[in-house]
Structure formats: C-alpha cells, structure tokens
Design an enzyme around this catalytic site. Structure first.
Site, PDB file in Angstrom:
ATOM      1  N   HIS A  80      -0.422  14.635 -14.202  1.00  0.00           N
ATOM      2  CA  HIS A  80      -1.366  14.180 -13.168  1.00  0.00           C
ATOM      3  C   HIS A  80      -0.700  13.158 -12.239  1.00  0.00           C
ATOM      4  O   HIS A  80      -0.734  13.312 -11.009  1.00  0.00           O
ATOM      5  CB  HIS A  80      -2.597  13.558 -13.837  1.00  0.00           C
ATOM      6  CG  HIS A  80      -3.645  13.097 -12.880  1.00  0.00           C
ATOM      7  ND1 HIS A  80      -4.760  13.842 -12.573  1.00  0.00           N
ATOM      8  CD2 HIS A  80      -3.755  11.959 -12.138  1.00  0.00           C
ATOM      9  CE1 HIS A  80      -5.503  13.184 -11.688  1.00  0.00           C
ATOM     10  NE2 HIS A  80      -4.913  12.032 -11.418  1.00  0.00           N
ATOM     11  N   GLU A  81      -0.081  12.124 -12.828  1.00  0.00           N
ATOM     12  CA  GLU A  81       0.564  11.094 -12.002  1.00  0.00           C
ATOM     13  C   GLU A  81       1.801  11.646 -11.296  1.00  0.00           C
ATOM     14  O   GLU A  81       2.094  11.270 -10.152  1.00  0.00           O
ATOM     15  CB  GLU A  81       0.941   9.885 -12.863  1.00  0.00           C
ATOM     16  CG  GLU A  81      -0.236   9.191 -13.533  1.00  0.00           C
ATOM     17  CD  GLU A  81      -1.293   8.734 -12.545  1.00  0.00           C
ATOM     18  OE1 GLU A  81      -0.943   8.431 -11.382  1.00  0.00           O
ATOM     19  OE2 GLU A  81      -2.478   8.694 -12.925  1.00  0.00           O
ATOM     20  N   LYS A 117     -13.065 -19.080   4.129  1.00  0.00           N
ATOM     21  CA  LYS A 117     -14.074 -19.637   5.043  1.00  0.00           C
ATOM     22  C   LYS A 117     -14.463 -21.060   4.619  1.00  0.00           C
ATOM     23  O   LYS A 117     -14.518 -21.970   5.448  1.00  0.00           O
ATOM     24  CB  LYS A 117     -15.309 -18.715   5.050  1.00  0.00           C
ATOM     25  CG  LYS A 117     -15.014 -17.301   5.524  1.00  0.00           C
ATOM     26  CD  LYS A 117     -16.263 -16.445   5.590  1.00  0.00           C
ATOM     27  CE  LYS A 117     -16.842 -16.168   4.224  1.00  0.00           C
ATOM     28  NZ  LYS A 117     -15.965 -15.314   3.380  1.00  0.00           N
ATOM     29  N   THR A 118     -14.726 -21.244   3.345  1.00  0.00           N
ATOM     30  CA  THR A 118     -15.091 -22.580   2.859  1.00  0.00           C
ATOM     31  C   THR A 118     -13.933 -23.551   3.013  1.00  0.00           C
ATOM     32  O   THR A 118     -14.122 -24.712   3.395  1.00  0.00           O
ATOM     33  CB  THR A 118     -15.526 -22.495   1.386  1.00  0.00           C
ATOM     34  OG1 THR A 118     -16.587 -21.541   1.257  1.00  0.00           O
ATOM     35  CG2 THR A 118     -16.001 -23.842   0.880  1.00  0.00           C
ATOM     36  N   THR A 176     -11.414 -15.022   1.865  1.00  0.00           N
ATOM     37  CA  THR A 176     -10.504 -15.159   3.006  1.00  0.00           C
ATOM     38  C   THR A 176     -10.341 -16.606   3.466  1.00  0.00           C
ATOM     39  O   THR A 176      -9.583 -16.865   4.392  1.00  0.00           O
ATOM     40  CB  THR A 176     -11.003 -14.312   4.191  1.00  0.00           C
ATOM     41  OG1 THR A 176     -12.384 -14.598   4.437  1.00  0.00           O
ATOM     42  CG2 THR A 176     -10.839 -12.829   3.890  1.00  0.00           C
ATOM     43  N   ASP A 187     -10.397  10.513  -8.040  1.00  0.00           N
ATOM     44  CA  ASP A 187      -9.623  11.018  -6.901  1.00  0.00           C
ATOM     45  C   ASP A 187     -10.484  11.927  -6.026  1.00  0.00           C
ATOM     46  O   ASP A 187     -10.442  11.844  -4.793  1.00  0.00           O
ATOM     47  CB  ASP A 187      -8.402  11.799  -7.405  1.00  0.00           C
ATOM     48  CG  ASP A 187      -7.446  10.918  -8.188  1.00  0.00           C
ATOM     49  OD1 ASP A 187      -7.398   9.718  -7.893  1.00  0.00           O
ATOM     50  OD2 ASP A 187      -6.757  11.423  -9.084  1.00  0.00           O
TER      51      ASP A 187
END
Length: 611
Positions: free
Chosen positions: A432-433, A216-217, A214, A508
């Site tokens: 399935h999808e 920080k450094t 995110t 799932d």
C-alpha cells in the site's frame, strides 16, 4: 505585609479560640453526675464524700468522692431541701470523726444573679467565635468576588498583565506585516498628542483573525509590552453566566476599570463565544449572551474620541460574528494572522530554540522547509518533542535525528513498535505505502518522497511522507488531479498484488472524493458543469453545516455533480493502475525493502527507482 499578617492572625487566632471554647465546655461538662438526688444524699450520709460546695442561688453542687478523689457536678432543685436532708448527718459525722481525716468539709455559697452568666460563658464564647468566623469568611469571599456586589457575580474577571513579565515584538516572529500594522496603535498609546493634532482617529478596536496557534494572543500581549500600558485580558466565555444580566454587568465593570487606567488595552480572547450573530439558532437567541453582546456594542461605540482605551479581540471563527461588531467605530481594523511562510517559520524556530542546545547537524532552514503548514504553536511543540526525545536518549543536545522523529510524531502520532502485526497485514501495508510512493514518483507535480514506513503510528498502519519543494500560493487543476491519483496509489497497489482489497485505503478514498468534489463544486474546474459554484454554505451559524444546509441547485444538477465526481476519481484510479503496471518491478522491490526494514528514507527509495 500588613494584609498578610492580618490573614495569618485570623487563620491562627480563630481556630485557637474555637479550641479554647470547646475545651472550656468539655471541662464544664466533665464529671457531671449521672446519679440521682437521693443517691448523692446517701453518699454524703455514708461519709463517702470528703467535701462539697453548694451554691445557694443556682443550686450547683460540687462534691468530691473519697474513693477516686474526682470532683463531680450536680444541680439540686432546691438548696433548702438539700440543706435539711444532709446538714444534720454531716454535723454528726464531723463530731464523731473530730481530729481525723474522715470529716466532711463543706461550704455554702450565697451566690448571685450573675452565676448563670458564668455558667453559659463557654457556650457564648463558642457561638461568638463561630459567628465571627462566618462573618469574616463571607466578607473575604465578597471582596474576592467583587466587594459590595452580590457574591461578586457582576464583577469583571479580567486579569491585569504583570509588567515584570513583559512580551515585546522581539518575541513575535513570522508576522512582520501584522506587527507593522499594530505599531500604529503602539505609537498612539505612547504619544496620543501627535495623532490628535492632525485630527487622526486611531482604531477603537482591532480584530485578529486566523487559525488556532498562529500567535494572535502573543501579538496582543506584545502590543501591551511595547506600549508599556495596562493590559486587561479576558476570555469571551467568562462574560456569560447562568444568571441573566451578569455578562452585561461584567462588560460595564471591565470598561470602567480600563478607563480609570487609560491609556490601556482590553484584550478579549475567543470573542466568538459572546459575539455570535443575534437571533439565530434553534429556539431563538440566548438572552444572556445577547444582552452581553449588546452591552459590548454600546461600550465600544460609547467611547469618547481618542479616550485611550483600545479593544483587541481574537477569533478563528470570523464568519459567525455579528455584523454590528465589525462595522467602523467598533472593530475598525481586521488583521489576518495566517500561517507563517518558510522565512517566518525559520524565525519562529530561532525564537523557540533559545535555551535549547542544538547539534551541529541541525539546520533550522531545513526544518522550516519540511514543516509547511505548521503554525507557531506547532513549531514550538516540535522543538519541545525533539528536546524530550533527546533527554530520553541521554543526549546533551538535540540532533537532526530527534527533529525528524518529532516531526513525524507531531504530524501522525507516536510510533507503536510493540504493536503485533501479522505477516499478511505487514505485506499489505508494505505494498500500500509502496503504491503511494511509486505513483507519486512518476507524477511531475508531486513532492519528492522523504520517508516511507510501515510501523503503526497513531491511527495509521503506515505512512509516506513528502518533502515540500517550496511554498505554493496557487494550486493548479493538474496538481489536484495528480494528488487524487497519488492518494489512490495505495488501493491500486493492493488490487494488483493482493488476492483481495481491504479497508486500509478508506481515508485515502475519502480525501480523494472530497478533493474531487471541491474541483467540481467550488473551483469551477469541471468541463461538463462549467464555471459555476454549487452548494453555497447558507447554514445558520449555530447549527451543524450538514444538518441545516440547503442546496442551491436542482436534483438533476446534483446527479450531474455526482457523476462528474465519480468520473474524476475513477479516471485518476485508472491512471494509478497504469503507472503501477508499467513499474511493477519497482513496486515489488520497494515493498520488499519496506517489509524487511519497516522503514526506508527518501534517498533509499530514489536509489530503488533509478537503479
């Protein structure tokens, strides 16, 4: 320049000295006679030696053979005996061969006591060169590791930032509030008198907390760049060594160095490596780590008022830090650096797209909307992957096609087009999808489908991607229940269309179960169990959560929790079965399109559902 010249001379001069010494010794040892004394005497008596020299002090004999013209070396035990053995024969040979080249030339040197020194000189040179080399190398190693300290173990390993590579707040995006809070520290480092006159105490330490990637450094480096002060950076793990006391010594050395150049910033990355709670874990605490932490606590609390050294630390494990670190006077201020919102993601993309030619169809705002949950590091990786794909395709700019492909690659994995899939497995994956997509289409809280594919990627046999419609600050119970229903849509489609169910829905089911457990035990949304949180995490920070956690409820309550979780999951599974039964033609049509094309877009799926 002088230091480099000295190093070059050392690197060149010492090897040359060694080579000369070895060469001298080899010359001394060359042609050393392997013959015995009486054999050499017979060679002289037989006029096979053209000339010889004898040192009457050391007994060193040099003689030259007529046969090969080489000079050989031999040391006689007693020069007087050698003289008596050969002198008469030599005189006779020379008298006989007078006026020819067959005479023997000889020379008896008186010699001196220093002859043995000359003999040992090459060996002394070689030994001296080796000793000099070892001394210089040891000295250089000590200087690089800490000067006069024992091998430099107690010397701080902190790196001082190069001012030529300056990072400023302009290089940080998606963290406006965080930059605003840190601007006070920058103002203090630039003009401390303004704060001292009003009696204001600037924070001695700032703890940056947030998920990995995110920024920080990057934020800490930007503070040093804005304030234009020395910036010392070190990782928490670099303090801890095998030897007890080394970490504490490094902490002292680091802060002493920072105080010399105050005002300065000390940045400790991943501070949880050294700042974990004391006295916990199996077998008690680690002495070296705890001593290092104790020294860090003392150094942070031992500053003078507004001394000008500010400690900034970063971690993504705020929960395991020692409480003494977080009290006022040490880390006074804690700043949460979270995931960027859609506006922040767009700004981050603008920064990382510098120097990357983008096609006219690329819209950073759209990419920001499609990348919900991405960190700054993820977005940088996304654009880099897109650039690599564009190069691979021979394009001069990054287009929307590469952006979409890179997004799927970052989230799921690389597409495996060469993977051989049987017709049966392909059909199961297609249904399935299609089950996921059709069920989510009829659920009002679910995001619209962006893409469906049955091409294997990473560990997934296929995937259904959704396009987030916006940022969600709160998640409702109905949204979580419908998430479970959508997750179970794939298994429901398999049950309705195939001869038998398979293992494809294992992930799932796992995710649906965890979500149902959170509804019951964490969020207090169960009608039967009420507004009670179950299973508070009371585990030790050094032990595995599941290994050491102790439930704060009875076995009877545990049975009720299991029953409620099962009830939620099965209710949503029945709902998914009902939706698919009512939309069976659409399920078959979607699965057929996937089976034939292997991939369909969100628009194509909507056309199937609406026509």
């Amino acid at each position: 320049m002088k230091k480099n010249l000295k190093n070059i001379l050392l690197l060149i001069g010492i090897p040359i000295l060694l080579l000369l010494s070895v060469s001298a010794i080899s010359q001394l040892n060359k042609n050393t006679a392997e013959k015995k004394y009486y054999e050499i005497v017979n060679l002289i008596k037989d006029n096979q030696v053209s000339e010889y020299e004898l040192n009457l002090y050391s007994g060193q004999l040099l003689y030259k053979l007529r046969s090969d013209g080489e000079v050989y070396r031999y040391t006689v035990a007693d020069p007087a005996i050698f003289y008596n053995d050969v002198n008469e024969a030599v005189m006779k040979i020379n008298e006989t061969n007078k006026g020819t080249d067959n005479i023997i030339k000889f020379d008896y040197e008186r010699g001196s006591g220093g002859a043995w020194i000359a003999k040992l000189l090459p060996s002394l040179l070689l030994g001296g060169a080796l000793i000099l080399f070892l001394v210089l190398m040891t000295k250089r190693m000590g200087a690089s590791m800490g000067g006069d300290r024992t091998m430099g173990f107690g010397k701080s390993k902190a790196k001082k930032a190069d001012k030529r590579k300056k990072t400023t707040f302009a290089d940080v995006a998606g963290a406006d509030e965080e930059k605003e809070e840190m601007s006070e520290i920058v103002d203090f480092l630039k003009d401390p008198k303004k704060f001292n006159e009003l009696g204001a105490r600037i924070p001695k330490g700032v703890l940056l907390v947030g998920p990995p990637g995110t920024g920080k450094t990057l934020l800490a480096r930007a503070i040093a760049g804005e304030a234009n002060v020395p910036f010392f950076s070190i990782s928490g793990s670099e303090f801890v060594e095998l030897y007890v006391g080394v970490g504490a010594s490094r902490v002292r050395d680091l802060f002493a160095e920072a105080k010399k150049e105050a005002p300065a910033i000390v940045f400790i990355d991943e501070i949880d490596a050294v700042g974990r709670q004391r006295g916990t874990g199996l077998g008690g605490g680690h002495d070296e780590r705890e001593q290092t932490l104790n020294q860090l606590l003392v150094e942070m609390d031992g500053f003078g008022v507004n001394e000008g050294v500010i400690v900034i630390a970063a971690t993504n494990r705020h929960d395991v830090l020692d409480k003494a670190l977080l009290r006022p006077g040490r880390f006074d201020r804690q700043i949460v650096v979270g995931y960027p919102d859609v506006k922040g993601r767009e700004e981050i993309l603008k920064i990382h797209s510098r120097g990357k030619p983008l096609g006219p169809d690329v819209d950073l705002k759209t990419i920001a909307k499609n990348s919900s949950g991405f960190t700054g590091a993820d977005l940088e990786n996304l654009l880099n992957e897109a650039a690599l794909l564009a190069v691979r395709c021979g394009k001069k700019a990054i287009t929307q096609e590469e952006i979409q492909e890179a997004t799927v690659k970052v989230i799921i994995g690389t597409e495996k087009k060469s993977h051989v899939v049987t017709e049966k497995d392909k059909m199961i994956t297609a249904y399935h999808e299609a089950g996921h997509a059709v069920v989510s289409y009829f659920l009002p809280t679910q995001d619209p489908v962006q893409q469906i594919s049955i091409i294997k990627r990473g560990m997934a046999a296929g995937y259904t991607m959704y396009l987030p419609e916006g940022e969600r600050g709160h998640i409702t119970k109905s949204k979580m229940l419908e998430d479970i229903c959508s997750l179970l849509g794939g298994r429901a489609a398999e049950q309705l269309t195939q001869d038998d169910i398979c293992t494809g829905a294992s992930n799932d089911i796992e995710r649906a179960t965890e979500l149902a457990r959170a509804i019951v035990t964490r969020y207090g949304m169960s009608e039967k169990l009420g507004l009670v949180a179950y299973g508070n995490d009371q585990s030790e920070v050094f032990l595995g959560r599941d290994f050491s956690s102790t439930p704060n409820y009875s076995e009877k309550t545990a049975a009720k929790i299991d029953e409620e979780i099962e009830n939620i999951v099965m209710t949503q599974y029945e709902k998914a079965l009902s939706i698919l039964n009512n939309a069976m033609p659409k399920l078959h049509e979607t699965a057929k399109a996937l089976f034939e094309n292997e991939k369909i877009t969100g628009e194509e799926f909507v056309n199937i559902m609406e026509n």
